[in-house]
Each structure stands twice: as C-alpha cells, then as structure tokens.
Design a protein around this motif. Structure first.
Motif, mmCIF file in Angstrom:
data_model
loop_
_atom_site.group_PDB
_atom_site.id
_atom_site.type_symbol
_atom_site.label_atom_id
_atom_site.label_comp_id
_atom_site.label_asym_id
_atom_site.label_seq_id
_atom_site.Cartn_x
_atom_site.Cartn_y
_atom_site.Cartn_z
ATOM 1 N N LYS A 1 37.030 -38.812 72.618
ATOM 2 C CA LYS A 1 35.971 -39.040 71.900
ATOM 3 C C LYS A 1 35.454 -40.298 71.251
ATOM 4 O O LYS A 1 36.120 -41.397 71.556
ATOM 5 C CB LYS A 1 36.203 -38.079 70.392
ATOM 6 N N ARG A 2 34.258 -40.483 70.778
ATOM 7 C CA ARG A 2 33.804 -41.780 70.120
ATOM 8 C C ARG A 2 35.098 -42.235 69.354
ATOM 9 O O ARG A 2 35.567 -41.208 68.369
ATOM 10 C CB ARG A 2 32.616 -41.789 69.461
ATOM 11 N N THR A 3 35.379 -43.363 69.110
ATOM 12 C CA THR A 3 36.325 -43.677 67.844
ATOM 13 C C THR A 3 35.969 -43.554 66.501
ATOM 14 O O THR A 3 36.658 -43.232 65.679
ATOM 15 C CB THR A 3 36.162 -45.526 68.219
ATOM 16 N N PHE B 1 40.602 -50.672 69.532
ATOM 17 C CA PHE B 1 40.445 -50.678 68.347
ATOM 18 C C PHE B 1 41.194 -49.307 67.562
ATOM 19 O O PHE B 1 40.784 -48.312 68.413
ATOM 20 C CB PHE B 1 39.032 -50.509 67.961
ATOM 21 N N PHE B 2 41.667 -49.251 66.491
ATOM 22 C CA PHE B 2 41.917 -48.254 65.893
ATOM 23 C C PHE B 2 43.662 -47.717 66.189
ATOM 24 O O PHE B 2 44.176 -46.805 65.862
ATOM 25 C CB PHE B 2 41.232 -46.847 65.896
ATOM 26 N N GLY C 1 36.584 -50.368 71.099
ATOM 27 C CA GLY C 1 35.873 -50.926 69.864
ATOM 28 C C GLY C 1 35.476 -50.044 68.853
ATOM 29 O O GLY C 1 35.483 -48.916 69.330
ATOM 30 N N PRO C 2 35.024 -50.426 67.828
ATOM 31 C CA PRO C 2 34.365 -49.430 66.876
ATOM 32 C C PRO C 2 33.163 -48.565 67.151
ATOM 33 O O PRO C 2 33.261 -47.491 66.818
ATOM 34 C CB PRO C 2 33.966 -50.460 65.557
ATOM 35 N N PRO D 1 45.643 -58.477 75.705
ATOM 36 C CA PRO D 1 44.823 -57.476 75.070
ATOM 37 C C PRO D 1 44.116 -57.564 73.828
ATOM 38 O O PRO D 1 44.434 -58.293 73.041
ATOM 39 C CB PRO D 1 46.081 -56.582 74.767
ATOM 40 N N LEU D 2 42.714 -57.019 73.903
ATOM 41 C CA LEU D 2 41.713 -57.139 72.952
ATOM 42 C C LEU D 2 41.269 -55.885 72.610
ATOM 43 O O LEU D 2 41.223 -54.891 73.319
ATOM 44 C CB LEU D 2 40.720 -58.015 73.348
ATOM 45 N N PRO D 3 41.048 -55.604 71.279
ATOM 46 C CA PRO D 3 40.788 -54.270 70.743
ATOM 47 C C PRO D 3 39.526 -53.661 71.481
ATOM 48 O O PRO D 3 39.093 -52.484 71.483
ATOM 49 C CB PRO D 3 40.321 -54.449 69.226
ATOM 50 N N ASP D 4 38.454 -54.659 71.828
ATOM 51 C CA ASP D 4 37.229 -54.172 72.618
ATOM 52 C C ASP D 4 37.185 -54.435 73.884
ATOM 53 O O ASP D 4 36.354 -54.636 74.615
ATOM 54 C CB ASP D 4 36.070 -54.737 71.791
#
Length: 542
Positions: free
Chosen positions: A23-25, A61-62, A118-119, A241-244
């Motif tokens: 799903k979407r974050t 992210f998350f 990402g968010p 590694p990057l969150p987005d």
C-alpha cells in the motif's frame, strides 16, 4: 515490561497480493494498520514455544519503526526471539537464508520491492514461513480472512530499540537480537561459486559495474564484489541505501538505469553490467548494447549449469519458469531431457517445488532468478552465475548469448505494461478476453490459433491458482500472455508478454523491438485495450 492490548475497527483492505501486502506508505502509517496485518500473520501461523522470527527489509522510509512494531507484536504473541538486521536492513534472499540457518519459525520482510519509496511512496509487508519461502496461497487467504474481523492486537511495551547496535537485549519475556545481515548470506554464496575464477576474471581486466539503486543490495554488493572478489573500488554504483532510494523507483528497468545504459551503449562499453531492485531479489543483466531478457538469462544459466559448482555433481538439473516467462528455458530442458515445469507468477509457487526437491533452478518474467540454495529469488546469486559462467567459458557475454541462440534458437521477447488502470475496468477487460473463443478473435487477427485461460494446481501443496492469466497462441510460433499484476499499491496494472520464436539460423540477431512491433500492436488490439480503458498504448516497454 508488560503486554498491552489495543482495540481498533477491523480493516477490509488487507488482502495480500503476489508478494504480500503493498500500500501507500501513508496507509501503513495510519493508526493500527500495520499492527493489524502483522497480528493477523501471527494468528494465521502461531509460533511454537521458543520460536525465532527474522525481521528486516529494504531500508525504505518507515522501515525502522515497522521493524520495532513487528518485534513487539511478535514477542507478545509467543515468539521467544526476534532477529532483526542491523538498521532494519535485510535483503529478501538473505532473510530466507537466515530463516533456514537459524531454524526460525518465519520471517517478516518489510519491502515493496521495486516500487518507489519515501513518505509519498509505497510500503509492504511479506511473510515467509519456516522453509524460508513466501507464505503459500492458502496461508495468504487465511491472513486476509483474519483481518476482516480482527479488532485488537497485543504488543510488548518497553524502551525504544537501538537497531544500529549489534547484540542482544531482553524485551518482555523474550529478546531481540540485532545481527549483521550481510556476512552469513555472502558466506553461503561463496560455497556455491568458484570465487577464485571470478577473482581471476577481475584481475584480468574484466570491466563490470553493479547498480544497487540506493537500495538494500548496496552493502552486500560492496562487500561481495569489491572486497571478497577484488573488483575495483567504484564497481558498485549507488551503493548507499536511502529511505527514498534517491528519488527513483528501485526498479531494474532501463528507464531507471541511466548510469549503466550510458556506459553499456557507448563506443567502449563494459564487459558486463547488472542491477538489482529494492529488496535484492530481482536482477537485470546487461551485455554490451543489449539487455538480456529474463527468459534468456534463465536459459543461459540452465544451459551452462555445468560451470557452476553448486550444480556440478547433480546434472542435469530440473528448472522451472513462470507462465509469462519466455519459452527459452523449454528449449534447454528439452535438450537436457528434463521436465518442462511451468508455474503461475509468484515465487511461492516455486518455493514448494524447491522444498520438495522437484526443481533446482527457476525464474520468472520480472527479472527474478533463483535456485534451491534459498527459497527466494536472488539478484546477487544470478549475477554471480553470469560472472562464473563467463570465467569458466572464457567468452564475452555477447559471444555466450550468440552461441546459445545458435544452439537453441531465440525467443524474441518483450513486456508491455499498462499501469494505473481502474481495477473494475481492468477486471472486465481480462474477463471478457478469457470468455472470447479463438474463432471470434480471428476476426480481429487471422493468425490467432487458440485461447487458454491459465489454471494451476500446486502438485505439492494442492493450492490452486485459478485464472492466472490468459494466453493466446498465434501462427509462426508466437504467443501473447496477459495478466493483472498483484504487486502494485494502487490501481491495477495490465502486463502483456509477447514473444516469437526464431529457430537456429533465422533472425537470431534481429532487434526485438522492431521484430515484435506488429505483435505488440496485435496484443493491444486483441485485448480491446482502448474500448475498456481508453488507453491507446503501454505505459512502458521492457
């Protein structure tokens, strides 16, 4: 430290797709949403006393917050130990390896694979069982059934976890251990390949690059290629590694690999290049001026299995492919006298066959390749196969491909994606196509020979996948396969796979884009894309 139970209103949209729940974050960050799904997983597959759970993911992210939430719910639901990859990182094949090595009851993988992060991106949760493979179809159905009425979950309270610090700590009546996610997995790979031969390749000036796409394979690839195998520093591109993921989808697709395509289509290309996706299970192989199709890559590995130490003492190996994957593997299997094995899309269908010892190698249409060393597809493993084969054959990648096609013929292959469709329209389109007979379709294109709705029953588990796709066979040994993808987070995606076989000595080196252009147009006409969706062409082609 105590166990707290929290109540909520049941969610009705938590049906796992091909690879878990995506799903979407923002959806996963809603109050109780992640917790609901994780609680349902543990109710669907309750752990025995003393059980271990492995947790990690692609670093999107998350992920750290989700890893801690998962650990706390696991300990409240009977797990004695939760093993988490440092900084919540753990590639999907490495999770499978860890589950098997540790004798864990299962694993939770926090990833949406090749989807953007990402968010404002996507998030995902996938459950792997004690075999190390994805939860089978029946368990996925059970998880969804539980979510329909689940209205509470339990978790262990306590101080925040430091996921950056290796070591164990008590939490509730159990414990959490933060581990190195890289070393043990690479140790396994080292037993499967001739690392000395690959080192010799690099020492001889072999020019290679690997694009980690700012995803989880970065730390693995640096340790593997630059440290253990001696490739030059800088061989690994976008290795942090990057969150987005640096603002791009971690999808091994030519549109997202400008670092590699610029070099591979230049006047002085590298000898080989490769990339992997967000969670490290997919791969893309690039020869000079050419992307190697997933079906060709699988077939080349199968045809050259004698070069790989992992297979050397058990030839001929039996290999499987997913239904939409090209028939290139079938030509090799026929030559080797081994069974033709075909499954629906989704690694869970391979996992049961691998676990039962019925196959040793497998691959799917979306750049997933793997073997029985784990129960997941494995991007780095596939790249090592190519490097090991090139070192053993002492051939260039281009020469290897040409020799393969001259022996087995070539299945020219292409995938057309139509993304962001209205789900109801997409379902109506596929349903209508499945209900249309060949005679009716011949009015649109006289080359149509047959229409088949794909249906599969797992010979090991008995799980069934009905309506796995629609296949149209055409004259001149061509075929089109249609399916709706289950890996997106919103809307529906139509996948159309087209292929035409050229026997040895015929059109082996033609440009697939030009050769398949008429078949691509036919594919969109036969499915009646414009009438059902208003679209006139694909979103992307690979």
């Amino acid at each position: 430290m105590s166990i707290e139970t929290r109540a909520f209103t049941p969610f009705q949209d938590q049906k796992p797709g091909t690879s878990g729940l995506r799903k979407r974050t923002s959806e996963f960050r809603r109050p109780h949403y992640l917790e609901s799904f994780v609680q349902a997983v543990f109710l669907a597959d309750p752990p025995p006393p003393g059980a271990t759970l492995v947790v990690g993911g692609d670093g999107r992210f998350f992920s750290p917050e989700a890893a801690e939430i998962t650990a706390r719910i696991a300990l409240a639901n009977g797990y004695a130990r939760v093993v988490i990859g440092q900084d919540a990182l753990f590639s999907t094949p490495a999770v499978s390896e860890a589950i098997r090595r540790l004798g864990a009851w299962g694993g939770v993988i926090l990833s949406a694979s090749h989807n953007a992060g990402g968010p404002d991106g996507d998030f995902g949760v996938k459950y792997n069982t004690r075999t190390g493979g994805p939860a089978p179809q029946a368990m996925g159905d059970r998880i969804h059934e539980i979510t329909q009425s689940l209205d509470r979950y339990s978790l262990v309270e306590g101080l925040p976890l430091d996921l950056s610090r290796l070591g164990a700590r008590a939490l509730g009546s159990g414990g959490v251990e933060i581990v190195d996610p890289v070393g043990p997995y690479l140790d396994l790979l080292e037993t499967l390949f001739d690392f000395d031969a690959i080192r010799g390749l690099f020492q001889g000036g072999f020019r290679f690059a690997f694009d980690a796409m700012n995803a989880v394979t970065g730390p693995y690839a640096v340790e593997l290629f630059e440290r253990r195998l001696g490739a030059p520093a800088g061989t690994v591109l976008r290795g942090e590694p990057l969150p987005d993921f640096g603002g791009e989808p971690p999808d091994p697709h030519l549109d997202h690999l400008h670092h590699l395509t610029t070099r591979m289509w230049s006047s002085h290309p590298l000898d080989l290049a490769a990339a992997s996706d967000g969670d490290g299970d997919r791969n893309m192989i690039l020869a000079p001026g050419r992307m190697v199709s997933p079906g060709d890559s699988l077939a080349v590995i199968a045809a050259n299995a004698d070069c790989l130490p992992a297979f050397a003492d058990r030839l001929p190996i039996t290999a499987a492919r997913s239904m939409p994957t090209s028939r290139a593997l079938d030509r090799v299997s026929q030559a080797n006298g081994t069974p033709r094995v075909e499954t629906p899309t989704g690694w869970k269908w391979f996992a049961t066959l691998l676990e039962a010892g019925r196959i040793q190698l497998c691959g799917e249409e979306s750049f997933g390749t793997g073997s029985d060393h784990v129960r997941e597809k494995d991007g780095l493993w596939a790249v090592l196969c190519w490097l090991n084969i090139l070192a053993a054959r002492r051939q260039s990648a281009e020469a290897l491909l040409k020799a393969h096609w001259e022996t087995f013929g070539r299945d020219h292959y292409q995938r057309l994606d139509v993304d962001g469709l209205d789900p109801a329209q997409a379902e109506a389109m596929i349903t209508a196509l499945a209900a249309t007979d060949a005679e009716t379709l011949r009015a649109r294109d006289p080359s149509v020979e047959s229409v088949t709705v794909l249906d599969y029953v797992d010979p090991v588990s008995g799980d069934r996948m009905a309506d796995a796709g629609v296949r149209i066979s055409l004259s001149d040994d061509a075929r089109i396969t249609y399916r709706l993808s289950g890996t997106g987070s919103s809307g529906a995606a139509l996948r159309v796979y087209i292929e035409r076989y050229a026997p040895p000595g015929r059109a082996l080196h033609a440009d697939p884009v030009q050769l398949l252009a008429p078949l691509a147009a036919t594919a969109l006409t036969l499915v009646d894309l414009a009438r059902f969706t208003g679209r006139t062409g694909p979103t992307s082609i690979s």
